[in-house]
Every structure is written in structure tokens, then in C-alpha cells.
Motif scaffolding. Structure first.
Motif, mmCIF file in Angstrom:
data_model
loop_
_atom_site.group_PDB
_atom_site.id
_atom_site.type_symbol
_atom_site.label_atom_id
_atom_site.label_comp_id
_atom_site.label_asym_id
_atom_site.label_seq_id
_atom_site.Cartn_x
_atom_site.Cartn_y
_atom_site.Cartn_z
ATOM 1 N N ARG A 111 -3.603 -11.825 0.024
ATOM 2 C CA ARG A 111 -3.284 -11.222 1.405
ATOM 3 C C ARG A 111 -2.396 -9.928 1.090
ATOM 4 O O ARG A 111 -2.398 -8.750 1.772
ATOM 5 C CB ARG A 111 -2.459 -11.998 2.186
ATOM 6 N N ALA A 112 -1.674 -9.862 -0.089
ATOM 7 C CA ALA A 112 -0.562 -8.931 -0.499
ATOM 8 C C ALA A 112 -1.732 -7.845 -1.228
ATOM 9 O O ALA A 112 -1.470 -6.529 -0.766
ATOM 10 C CB ALA A 112 0.067 -9.493 -1.585
ATOM 11 N N THR A 143 -4.595 -7.093 -0.046
ATOM 12 C CA THR A 143 -5.371 -6.487 1.028
ATOM 13 C C THR A 143 -4.321 -5.552 1.660
ATOM 14 O O THR A 143 -4.636 -4.319 2.105
ATOM 15 C CB THR A 143 -5.572 -7.752 2.086
ATOM 16 N N GLN A 144 -3.127 -5.775 1.561
ATOM 17 C CA GLN A 144 -2.063 -4.835 2.352
ATOM 18 C C GLN A 144 -1.781 -3.679 1.500
ATOM 19 O O GLN A 144 -1.683 -2.500 1.941
ATOM 20 C CB GLN A 144 -0.808 -5.672 2.682
ATOM 21 N N ILE A 145 -2.076 -3.959 0.062
ATOM 22 C CA ILE A 145 -1.572 -2.823 -0.565
ATOM 23 C C ILE A 145 -2.653 -1.612 -0.541
ATOM 24 O O ILE A 145 -2.238 -0.592 -0.696
ATOM 25 C CB ILE A 145 -1.514 -3.375 -2.400
ATOM 26 N N GLN A 201 -4.048 -0.808 1.931
ATOM 27 C CA GLN A 201 -4.178 0.014 3.128
ATOM 28 C C GLN A 201 -2.928 0.971 3.293
ATOM 29 O O GLN A 201 -2.484 1.915 3.897
ATOM 30 C CB GLN A 201 -3.841 -1.031 4.211
ATOM 31 N N VAL A 202 -1.973 0.693 2.135
ATOM 32 C CA VAL A 202 -0.804 1.761 2.172
ATOM 33 C C VAL A 202 -1.164 2.910 1.256
ATOM 34 O O VAL A 202 -1.920 3.054 0.244
ATOM 35 C CB VAL A 202 0.293 0.887 1.330
ATOM 36 N N ILE A 246 2.018 3.984 -3.370
ATOM 37 C CA ILE A 246 2.189 2.364 -3.733
ATOM 38 C C ILE A 246 3.076 2.540 -4.818
ATOM 39 O O ILE A 246 2.637 3.387 -5.822
ATOM 40 C CB ILE A 246 1.171 1.547 -3.630
ATOM 41 N N ILE A 285 5.945 -6.023 0.185
ATOM 42 C CA ILE A 285 4.670 -6.421 0.686
ATOM 43 C C ILE A 285 4.511 -7.911 0.516
ATOM 44 O O ILE A 285 4.174 -8.554 1.299
ATOM 45 C CB ILE A 285 3.595 -5.593 0.349
ATOM 46 N N GLN A 306 7.028 -10.067 2.568
ATOM 47 C CA GLN A 306 6.435 -9.968 3.847
ATOM 48 C C GLN A 306 5.170 -10.895 4.005
ATOM 49 O O GLN A 306 5.102 -11.824 5.022
ATOM 50 C CB GLN A 306 6.120 -8.749 4.312
ATOM 51 N N THR A 307 4.440 -10.966 3.104
ATOM 52 C CA THR A 307 3.312 -11.863 2.883
ATOM 53 C C THR A 307 3.567 -13.351 2.927
ATOM 54 O O THR A 307 3.206 -14.180 3.470
ATOM 55 C CB THR A 307 2.310 -11.500 1.724
ATOM 56 N N THR A 322 4.637 -14.477 6.195
ATOM 57 C CA THR A 322 3.480 -14.810 7.132
ATOM 58 C C THR A 322 2.642 -15.860 6.744
ATOM 59 O O THR A 322 2.207 -16.499 7.806
ATOM 60 C CB THR A 322 2.278 -13.431 6.844
#
Length: 515
Positions: free
Chosen positions: A263-264, A266-268, A270-271, A274, A282, A285-286, A289
Motif C-alpha cells: 500500500r505504501a 502504491t501511494q509513493i 502517486q506523489v 518523493i 506515507i 499513514q499506511t 490505514t
């Protein structure tokens, strides 16, 4: 002259009167026209207003009609749902009534049998008394014994006879009960499995992730690999990157950490910009979640089973079982399945269904605890259930489902049976080809070491070991001992899911030809 003036005056008056008459008629005509226009305008406005009122009335009528039709449709649907629910409820009640009738008939037949047996015992007792009296008289006549000695002798002989008869009856009863109980148990298990909603998911120990392009891959790797090293340090997962196929493989034994890492990343991707600090943010936060996701899994499980009054902290441990596997079988799915099976067992046997489901759900709760301690998941589960004040039946079911301690309650035995069925059914668990071949070879090797064994085969995916012995070197009595020795050695040396059936075959075939 005067007369002329009078005439002229009269003419002037007449002309003036005529002019006034004409003017008056003109004003009357104008007023009439204005009145006619006003009337026509009023009539036109009335027609427009009437059309508007008619149109508005039709719209209101249609809207009211639609609302009435909607209410009727809703009432019809509600009535249909209620009718369906009532039909289902009636069917359930009918099934329960049929079950109660069958049980009542069974009780009646047992009661009749008991009355018959009671009458038979009464007759036997009467015959025994007559026999005792007859033996006393015979002994007195033949052996010239006293009445007291004859009575003692007869009672002693009768006591021995009754003990032998009691042993025979007990043996026959045990055989009958074992036969009938095994059949009833098989029927109960088959019925329960049909209604358990078995899941057949197999979970992998790795996670792979496809990267859409080289730019996204560069964000994950970072400058000189800083981002990926930060990810590995924060998540505890080994990350292998294939630059050619843009494929990332997450290696690790902890599924929760793998989920956080995936998941982390996947977020990276989109940034826009970085760096290691943002990667850390991130990941944190993951983690939050995934914690919420874990609680959601726990709440979904207890809602599915309709289990009440679970401690809020215990719900999180239940959710964590979603990220645990045993031979590829998801522990949370396994626990839900075992709970449903235990519930069906309990319903059929007249036990507490809710308590059986609760014990089935929590029987493997110890596997959700993350800490390195020298304790089994059974011990950890008992500790956790005790901490949150679970029912003693639940605690005993957790402690006894692998036979570590004695099952004190019927529900404990039901949970153990449900656990065994869920773990050993076909397709529930998986293992690698190498482990499978190693286990098959180990089973066959154990049997082949014993003297008198001709050959052995592991069949049914290693769930049965068939041993063929040499008939001239063994006997019917020796193969019983051989089966027990092979079984004991398998339990000590081989790791296997479920049960392994050991079958020893001794076949003596003699062929003669008459020429």
C-alpha cells in the motif's frame, strides 16, 4: 326681424341638439366597443386561467396518482417481503417441528423399549427368584445342605452368572452404540459441511506489484536506492525489483507487513516529489490505514456470525487473523468456517449455538499475537481469552482443540471436530511441491523399514498410507502391531495437516491347478 332671430335661434338649438345627439351616440358607441373589448379580454383571460387551472389540476392529479401508485407498489413489495419472510420462517418452524416430532417419536420408542426391558427384567427377576428357591430345595435334597448354606451357594452361583450376562450385554450395547454413533456422527458432519459456506481461498507467502512505467519505478527506488532502503527498514520486508519487467516482489513471512509495504508503494507512485522523509510519512499513514482495516475485518467477522459482547480490543485481534495463514489457509476464514460448523453441530445436539460459534471463532486467536515468546498459539489464545474475561467454555475450547488438555465441555469437543474438518477438507490447505514429495517419501520410507513389508504407497495426497506385507512372514495379529508402530512413528517424525490413515493389507493367495 325678431321672427327671423327666433327662427335662427330655433335652428341653432336644433342643430346643437342634433350635434349633441350625434356626440352622445358616438360616446355610447365608444363605450359599447370598450365594454365589448373588456368583455372579450375578460373572456380570453378567463379561458387562459381556466386552461392553466385545468393543466395545473391535471398535473396535481397525475402527481397524486403517481404517489398513490408508488405507495401501493411499496406496500405490495413490503407485503411480498413480509410474505417471503413469513414463508421462510414458517419453513424453519416446520423443520424444527419435524425435528421435535422425530425426537419425540424417538423418545417414545425409547420409552416403550425401556418399559419392555423393565418388564423383561421384572420377569427375569421373578424367574431368578423361582430358580433360587428351586436350587435351594434341590441342594437340600441332594447335598443335604442346610437352608442357609444352600442359599449362599445359589446366590454365589447366580451372582457369577449375572456378572457374565452383564458383561455380555455391555459388550453388545457398546458395539451397537459405536456402530450407530459413528453413523450418526458421519451424517451430522455431512449435514454441517453442506450448510457451512466453506471458503476455498489459498494465500501466497509473497506479494507482487506491477509498476506502470520507469518514472514510477524511479520514485520507489529513489536517489541511489534511498527510498527502497527506507521502505525495507520501516516495513521489515525484503523488496526485490526487476528493472526489465518492472515487477516488484515483496518477500516476508508477515502478511501484515507485506500489505503495509504494498500500500505504501502504491501511494509513493502517486506523489510528485518523493524523498525518504515523505516515504516515512506515507508508511506511518499506511500503518494507521491498515489498523483501521484490521478492525473492519474483525467487526465484519463478528457481524457475520452474530457474536455479541466481544471486547473492543479483542475485535482487533480477530481482524489480525485475516493476515495469518496456515498451509495457505486464511486463519480468519478458517475460524469463521469452524464457528459455523460448531454452530450447526451445537444446534443438532441441543447445545448453546451462540457459545459454540464464539468458541469456534476464537479457537485460533493466539495466532494473531505478534511477539517472540516460548509459547504455543494455544497457550497464547488461552492467555488472551482469560485477559478479556471470556466464558470458561470458550477458554477450555481454545485450550483443548489440539488435545493439549482435556475437553471438559461438549462444545469443546465440537470446536475440535470443526477445526479438524475445516483444516483437513480437500482444497483447504496447500503446500509446495517439494514439501509434498518430501512428505510422501517420508511416509513410504517409514513403512518400508519394518520387516515383512513388501511395498507401501502413499495415496490420497498423503492422507492414507497403504502398506502391503508378505503373507508368509506375517500374521493377522502381527499386522495390528505393525499398523500401530507405523502410526506412532508418523506422529513423531512427519509434519502433516489433518490425519493420515494407515492401512495394512495382508493377502494370502493359494493357486492350485487340477490337470
Amino acid at each position: 326681424m325678431f321672427v327671423v332671430s327666433i327662427i335662427i335661434l330655433l335652428i341653432a338649438v336644433a342643430i346643437g341638439f342634433e350635434i349633441r345627439k350625434i356626440e352622445h351616440q358616438r360616446q355610447l358607441r365608444i363605450a359599447h366597443e370598450q365594454a365589448q373589448q373588456t368583455l372579450e379580454k375578460a373572456e380570453q383571460e378567463g379561458k387562459v386561467a381556466a386552461k392553466k387551472a385545468l393543466k395545473s389540476g391535471k398535473a396535481e392529479t397525475l402527481a397524486y396518482q403517481e404517489s398513490i401508485e408508488q405507495e401501493i407498489t411499496t406496500d405490495v413489495q413490503d407485503n411480498e417481503r413480509k410474505s417471503t419472510w413469513l414463508d421462510q420462517r414458517e419453513q424453519v418452524l416446520q423443520e424444527k417441528e419435524d425435528l421435535l416430532n422425530r425426537r419425540f417419536d424417538n423418545f417414545k420408542s425409547k420409552e416403550a423399549g425401556l418399559k419392555t426391558e423393565k418388564q423383561a427384567v421384572k420377569e427375569i427377576k421373578q424367574q431368578a427368584e423361582e430358580l433360587v428357591n428351586k436350587r435351594e430345595d434341590t441342594l437340600q435334597d441332594v447335598a443335604e445342605m442346610s437352608k442357609g448354606k444352600a442359599k449362599d451357594y445359589v446366590l454365589d452361583q447366580t451372582s457369577r452368572d449375572l456378572k457374565e450376562e452383564e458383561k455380555r450385554v455391555v459388550r453388545n450395547t457398546e458395539t451397537e452404540y459405536q456402530s450407530s454413533s459413528e453413523k450418526e456422527a458421519k451424517n451430522l458432519i455431512a449435514h454441517s459441511i453442506e450448510h457451512s459456506g466453506i471458503r476455498s481461498h489459498v494465500y501466497s507467502s509473497n506479494r507482487t506489484m506491477d509498476v506502470p512505467n520507469n518514472e514510477a519505478l524511479g520514485k520507489i527506488i529513489g536517489n541511489s536506492g534511498q527510498n527502497v532502503r527506507t521502505l525495507e527498514a520501516l516495513t521489515g520486508i525484503d523488496i526485490n525489483i526487476d528493472d526489465q519487467q518492472r515487477l516488484i516482489t515483496l518477500n516476508g513471512y508477515d502478511p501484515m507487513r507485506r500489505e503495509i509495504a504494498k500500500r505504501a508503494m502504491t501511494q509513493i507512485v502517486q506523489v510528485n516529489r518523493i524523498n525518504p522523509d515523505i516515504v516515512e510519512q506515507i508508511v506511518n499513514q499506511t500503518v494507521r490505514t491498515v489498523d483501521e482495516l484490521v478492525r473492519g475485518f474483525g467487526e465484519q467477522a463478528i457481524n457475520e456470525l452474530n457474536v455479541k459482547n466481544i471486547h473492543p480490543d479483542l475485535i482487533k485481534f480477530i481482524g489480525r487473523m485475516h493476515f495469518r495463514t496456515s498451509y495457505g489457509q486464511n486463519i480468519l476464514d478458517h475460524s469463521i468456517e469452524a464457528a459455523n460448523l460448531a454452530g450447526v453441530f451445537a444446534a443438532e445436539l441441543g447445545e448453546d449455538v451462540d457459545l459454540a460459534k464464539r468458541a469456534g471463532l476464537l479457537h485460533d486467536i493466539g495466532k494473531s499475537i505478534d511477539r517472540d515468546v516460548e509459547a504455543t498459539h494455544v497457550e497464547l489464545g488461552v492467555e488472551l481469552a482469560t485477559k478479556y474475561h471470556e466464558d470458561p467454555v470458550v477458554i477450555n475450547a481454545i485450550a483443548s482443540h489440539h488435545g493439549d488438555v482435556e475437553a471438559k465441555y461438549v462444545i469443546s469437543d465440537l470446536v475440535a471436530a470443526a477445526d479438524a474438518i475445516s483444516g483437513s477438507r480437500q482444497g483447504a490447505r496447500s503446500e509446495s511441491a517439494a514439501d509434498y514429495l518430501q512428505r510422501i517419501s517420508s511416509l513410504e520410507g517409514i513403512a518400508n523399514k519394518y520387516p515383512g513389508v513388501q511395498e507401501s504407497y502413499a495415496i490420497q495426497a498423503g492422507r492414507e498410507l497403504r502398506v502391503i506385507v508378505k503373507p508368509n512372514q506375517t500374521s493377522d495379529k502381527s499386522i495390528e502391531k505393525l499398523a500401530g508402530n507405523v502410526k506412532d512413528q508418523i506422529e513423531q517424525e512427519v509434519t502433516y495437516p489433518g490425519q493420515v490413515k494407515v492401512t495394512v493389507v495382508r493377502k494370502l493367495q493359494v493357486v492350485e491347478y487340477a490337470g
